[in-house]
Design an enzyme around this catalytic site. Structure first.
Site, mmCIF file in Angstrom:
data_model
loop_
_atom_site.group_PDB
_atom_site.id
_atom_site.type_symbol
_atom_site.label_atom_id
_atom_site.label_comp_id
_atom_site.label_asym_id
_atom_site.label_seq_id
_atom_site.Cartn_x
_atom_site.Cartn_y
_atom_site.Cartn_z
ATOM 1 N N LYS A 51 0.952 -1.108 0.027
ATOM 2 C CA LYS A 51 -0.124 -0.065 -0.008
ATOM 3 C C LYS A 51 0.745 1.158 0.020
ATOM 4 C CE LYS A 51 -0.271 -0.268 5.111
ATOM 5 N NZ LYS A 51 -1.277 -0.790 6.095
ATOM 6 N N ARG A 150 -10.730 -0.127 15.046
ATOM 7 C CA ARG A 150 -10.721 0.214 13.698
ATOM 8 C C ARG A 150 -11.877 -0.233 12.755
ATOM 9 N NH1 ARG A 150 -4.721 1.171 10.463
ATOM 10 N NH2 ARG A 150 -5.357 -0.706 10.147
ATOM 11 N N TYR A 282 15.367 30.914 6.016
ATOM 12 C CA TYR A 282 14.213 31.748 6.574
ATOM 13 C C TYR A 282 14.516 31.784 8.197
ATOM 14 C CZ TYR A 282 11.639 30.832 2.178
ATOM 15 O OH TYR A 282 11.249 31.132 0.955
ATOM 16 N N MET A 330 11.116 24.499 1.164
ATOM 17 C CA MET A 330 10.051 23.726 0.481
ATOM 18 C C MET A 330 10.962 22.850 -0.377
ATOM 19 S SD MET A 330 6.846 24.689 -1.885
ATOM 20 C CE MET A 330 5.785 25.557 -0.621
HETATM 21 C C1 LIG Z 1 -0.347 -1.649 7.005
HETATM 22 C C2 LIG Z 1 -0.757 -3.021 7.397
HETATM 23 C C3 LIG Z 1 -0.064 -3.928 7.717
HETATM 24 C C4 LIG Z 1 1.484 -3.867 7.389
HETATM 25 O O1 LIG Z 1 1.941 -3.398 8.603
HETATM 26 P P1 LIG Z 1 3.768 -3.319 8.682
HETATM 27 O O2 LIG Z 1 3.597 -2.771 10.182
HETATM 28 O O3 LIG Z 1 4.056 -2.200 7.926
HETATM 29 O O4 LIG Z 1 4.189 -4.628 8.794
HETATM 30 C C5 LIG Z 1 -0.640 -5.439 7.862
HETATM 31 N N1 LIG Z 1 -2.068 -5.440 7.794
HETATM 32 C C6 LIG Z 1 -2.851 -4.269 7.850
HETATM 33 C C7 LIG Z 1 -4.174 -4.420 8.180
HETATM 34 C C8 LIG Z 1 -2.454 -3.135 7.378
HETATM 35 O O5 LIG Z 1 -3.126 -1.876 7.153
#
Ligand SMILES: *Cc1c(COP(=O)(O)O)cnc(C)c1O
Length: 401
Positions: A51, A150, A282, A330
């Site tokens: 992801k 969640r 800055y 930036m």
């Molecule tokens: C992002 C995610 C993972 C991976 O987590 P890591 O700590 O990066 O290994 C696993 N399961 C779910 C549901 C996630 O959202």
């Protein structure tokens, strides 16, 4: 701009005038996947979590490298991330970890053969309706909330939901899973929260077994849980951070040889010599205390270097640390190169990763910022081209000069 200026993604090496870039070591990703697979409990497989554009490394190259290292399937957060893998020609199972609620999203899952995560019966019935007319069953994973609050249905409802989903002939329950809230807690053995979450998960699974109900693939572990205990591996582990070569906590994963896969580099765009008493950037948050040689880098917070690191960052040049001074802006930042006379205009420095036998880890950035390595890695913006390190090393690869 001349015609020879590269398209960022089309050219595998940094153009001599490319100001900053991210190098991705695909061999490291593959080796990490292989080490992780070897460390799993018998019967457990690796899901590569790709992801957020593969935690900033590029989802498609990460997925390919992870699959070459033994990953059996992929995890993404959004529908679009899943479609990107399919459009790139990857055919392994893909689980969408985020919540999809609209019939159009679930229809797209069916079309692209992506498995949605279900947190309740409403989406299961939508899947049934969509798939019933399509001639193919829709594979889904049911998520249970065992203590994260969640996504997921309350674990107490797990058995009832599995029963109801099993009765939908166009829906295939491909997996049942949950997510741990504190698997990287300090200390040996399992912390009380993880123990409690595992007990809830196991209670559902044993209920299913006794009732003769299917569970599909069972999974619970993220990187921390995978490194923590084989008892958390079940049929599958969902690994993100460790795949990219980073340990989720200092006490976890020491026995695995994980290699960080990302290097962030930038080029010196200008050298200045200034006298003592000159305010830099800055707000003049740094003032030279001696006649100084300043080096300007073309990378800033719009590229993903946190502004909170102003005056606290070091970069590497040929393995030697060079301090950053003044406010990070930036698009640019300034180094105090007074003690590094070899650092010239056009030279390449390393902000994260390996350089001349030294290394800077995302933890060196996340701790002073009060955040975690995950946020640092996925914070690099697309203004920085992602370049595969293996292509950079080819003899005609253009070099890094
Ligand atoms: C992002 C995610 C993972 C991976 O987590 P890591 O700590 O990066 O290994 C696993 N399961 C779910 C549901 C996630 O959202």
């Amino acid at each position: 701009m001349s015609e020879s200026w590269p398209q960022p993604r089309a050219q595998p090496w940094p153009h001599p005038r490319q100001r900053a870039w991210v190098e991705v070591n695909e061999d490291a990703l593959e080796a990490n996947a292989r080490s992780l697979c070897r460390s799993l409990a018998p019967g457990s497989a690796l899901m590569a979590v790709v992801k957020a554009d593969g935690y900033g490394h590029g989802a498609v190259p990460v997925a390919r490298a992870a699959a070459a290292g033994g990953a059996r399937c992929f995890g993404v957060a959004t529908l679009q991330e899943g479609v990107e893998l399919r459009q790139a020609g990857l055919s392994q199972p893909v689980l969408v970890l985020g919540n999809l609620t609209h019939p159009d999203e679930l229809r797209a899952c069916l079309h692209w053969q992506l498995m949605p995560t279900l947190s309740g019966m409403r989406e299961a019935l939508l899947c049934q309706n969509l798939a019933a007319g399509s001639g193919r069953a829709m594979a889904v994973h049911l998520k249970l909330d065992t203590g994260m609050a969640r996504l997921g249905a309350p674990w107490q409802e797990g058995q009832r939901l599995v029963e109801a989903i099993a009765a939908l002939e166009a829906v295939e329950l491909a997996g049942v899973y949950s997510h741990l809230a504190d698997a990287d807690a300090p200390g040996d053995g399992l912390d009380p929260l993880t123990q409690r979450q595992q007990q809830h998960f196991d209670a559902v699974l044993s209920g299913l077994r006794q009732a003769g109900l299917p569970s599909g693939c069972r999974h619970l572990a993220n990187s921390a849980a995978t490194l923590r205990s084989p008892g958390l591996h079940y049929d599958l582990v969902r690994v993100g951070l460790a795949l990219y070569g980073h340990r989720p906590a200092a006490h976890l994963g020491g026995e695995l040889a994980l290699q960080p896969a990302m290097q962030v580099r930038a080029r010196v765009s200008l050298i200045r010599t200034v006298s003592a008493g000159v305010g830099v950037s800055y707000g003049h948050r740094f003032t030279t205390s001696r006649p100084s040689r300043l080096a300007v880098l073309g990378i800033g917070y719009a590229d993903g270097v946190p502004r909170l690191l102003s005056n606290r960052l070091q970069v590497l040049f040929q393995g030697r640390p060079v301090p950053q001074v003044g406010a990070i802006t930036m698009d640019q930042m300034v180094l105090d190169a007074t003690d590094v006379p070899e650092l010239d205009q056009g030279a390449v420095v390393t902000l994260l990763g390996e350089d001349g036998g030294a290394r800077i880890d995302p933890l060196a950035w996340s701790e002073p910022c009060g955040t975690i390595p995950w946020e640092i890695l996925c914070g690099f913006k697309h203004r920085l081209p992602r370049l595969p390190l293996q292509a950079l090393r080819q003899p005609d690869g253009g070099g890094q000069g």
